[in-house]
Design a protein around this motif. Sequence first.
Motif, short mmCIF file in Angstrom:
data_model
loop_
_atom_site.label_atom_id
_atom_site.label_comp_id
_atom_site.label_asym_id
_atom_site.label_seq_id
_atom_site.Cartn_x
_atom_site.Cartn_y
_atom_site.Cartn_z
N ALA A 200 -12.43 -63.26 35.85
CA ALA A 200 -12.46 -62.27 34.77
C ALA A 200 -11.04 -61.88 34.40
N LYS A 201 -10.79 -61.67 33.12
CA LYS A 201 -9.47 -61.25 32.66
C LYS A 201 -9.42 -59.72 32.55
N VAL A 202 -8.24 -59.16 32.82
CA VAL A 202 -8.05 -57.72 32.77
C VAL A 202 -7.03 -57.41 31.67
N TYR A 203 -7.41 -56.52 30.76
CA TYR A 203 -6.55 -56.15 29.64
C TYR A 203 -6.30 -54.65 29.63
N ARG A 204 -5.21 -54.26 28.96
CA ARG A 204 -4.85 -52.84 28.87
C ARG A 204 -4.55 -52.43 27.43
N LEU A 205 -5.01 -51.20 27.10
CA LEU A 205 -4.50 -50.47 25.94
C LEU A 205 -3.81 -49.23 26.48
N THR A 206 -2.59 -48.97 26.05
CA THR A 206 -1.85 -47.83 26.58
C THR A 206 -2.35 -46.52 25.96
N ALA A 207 -1.99 -45.43 26.62
CA ALA A 207 -2.34 -44.11 26.10
C ALA A 207 -1.76 -43.92 24.69
N THR A 208 -0.58 -44.46 24.46
CA THR A 208 0.02 -44.37 23.12
C THR A 208 -0.83 -45.12 22.10
N GLN A 209 -1.29 -46.31 22.45
CA GLN A 209 -2.15 -47.07 21.54
C GLN A 209 -3.46 -46.32 21.26
N LEU A 210 -3.95 -45.60 22.26
CA LEU A 210 -5.21 -44.89 22.10
C LEU A 210 -5.07 -43.62 21.26
N ARG A 211 -3.86 -43.29 20.87
CA ARG A 211 -3.64 -42.18 19.94
C ARG A 211 -3.45 -42.66 18.51
N ALA A 212 -3.45 -43.98 18.31
CA ALA A 212 -3.18 -44.56 17.00
C ALA A 212 -4.49 -44.92 16.29
N THR A 213 -4.56 -44.63 15.01
CA THR A 213 -5.75 -44.98 14.23
C THR A 213 -5.40 -45.72 12.94
N ASP A 214 -4.10 -45.97 12.71
CA ASP A 214 -3.69 -46.53 11.42
C ASP A 214 -3.74 -48.04 11.38
N GLN A 215 -3.92 -48.70 12.53
CA GLN A 215 -3.97 -50.15 12.54
C GLN A 215 -4.73 -50.63 13.78
N VAL A 216 -5.07 -51.90 13.77
CA VAL A 216 -5.77 -52.48 14.91
C VAL A 216 -4.76 -52.71 16.04
N GLN A 217 -5.09 -52.22 17.22
CA GLN A 217 -4.22 -52.38 18.38
C GLN A 217 -4.50 -53.71 19.08
N THR A 218 -3.52 -54.22 19.79
CA THR A 218 -3.68 -55.48 20.52
C THR A 218 -3.61 -55.21 22.02
N PHE A 219 -4.62 -55.66 22.74
CA PHE A 219 -4.62 -55.54 24.19
C PHE A 219 -3.47 -56.33 24.80
N GLU A 220 -3.02 -55.88 25.96
CA GLU A 220 -2.08 -56.64 26.78
C GLU A 220 -2.80 -57.13 28.03
N LYS A 221 -2.70 -58.42 28.32
CA LYS A 221 -3.31 -58.94 29.55
C LYS A 221 -2.44 -58.56 30.74
N VAL A 222 -3.08 -58.01 31.79
CA VAL A 222 -2.32 -57.56 32.97
C VAL A 222 -2.70 -58.32 34.23
N GLY A 223 -3.66 -59.22 34.16
CA GLY A 223 -4.02 -59.99 35.34
C GLY A 223 -5.43 -60.53 35.26
N GLU A 224 -5.89 -61.05 36.40
CA GLU A 224 -7.23 -61.60 36.51
C GLU A 224 -7.85 -61.17 37.83
N ILE A 225 -9.18 -61.17 37.86
CA ILE A 225 -9.92 -60.90 39.09
C ILE A 225 -10.80 -62.12 39.33
N ASP A 226 -10.51 -62.86 40.39
CA ASP A 226 -11.21 -64.11 40.65
C ASP A 226 -12.50 -63.83 41.41
N LEU A 227 -13.48 -63.30 40.68
CA LEU A 227 -14.75 -62.94 41.31
C LEU A 227 -15.47 -64.13 41.94
N PRO A 228 -15.46 -65.32 41.36
CA PRO A 228 -16.13 -66.44 42.05
C PRO A 228 -15.58 -66.68 43.45
#
Length: 309
Positions: free
Chosen positions: A180-208
Amino acid sequence: MRTVLAACLLAAATPAAAAEVCSAWRPAENIGQLDTSVVNEASGLDVSAQFPDRLYHNNDSGDGLRFYVSRMNGQDARTVEIEGPKPVDIEELSLGPCGDEGQCLYLGDIGDNPARRDEVAFTIVREVENFPDKVTPLRVVRARYPDGAHNAEAFAIHPDGDLYLVTKPADRLMMNPVPAKVYRLTATQLRATDQVQTFEKVGEIDLPKIMGTRPFPGSIPTAMDISADGRRVILLTYMDALEIGLDLKNGLPPFEQWTEGKDYRVVELDTLPQQEAVSWLPDETGFLYNTELTRGAQTAPIKKVACGG
């Protein structure tokens, strides 16, 4: 006095040691039942830290833009409508900080079984003691992945205000397990409404790899929550749960660097059909989970799992 002061300042400046996972989880116990006349396809769950004896829920796809408030035992549930258009597929909700607004409830319109959506959305509502029947959201944040569409059912808000999302890496035939891939939206991005935000990939969790010989559904993440101190994650799958003793704000090292019993522990559950909702208790002594298959069900238990070591 200066020596004592210097020592205190040094201690304050030293990063906290990594959290270790619970050494032994107790068997799950029933603490209540969902009110299936209201919460009839439970896909999200969170426990209020501000208001005792309160749970939040959301229903799965096909529901409107709304959430549900109940007591800890699942009863006395009521509906709170949110102004706005009908969502595509709200799969998860999470409580967390939202800047000057205090604590907020985040509803994640992130479901995408065919993995075709150009963007997903998070509706943010301020948590209050007495919700009216209909509320106006603080804002709606739209976001896209940096590498194409993903299906997801699991996200949570970190105590620093950042949002972390874990993808659901499964095709329709449920035949090809991958990390599974893990992505982040920052607190700053979560305060923005004027445009589409882009997630940042921060890692993976190898569940299998982590879940070993369990059947494929045991490697599919369906819900998550982050502890109040930010240092532990509980990740629910269709079979069991995974406790991770790593702070996501520091990123995730490759699984080969994880140590079982320190960085992670698999939590064997009393498996519920289509279990898709999980939440830490505010005091971090355990977590709750429940089932999505509630339509027409005679019982829809809310389960508590406590750390016993």
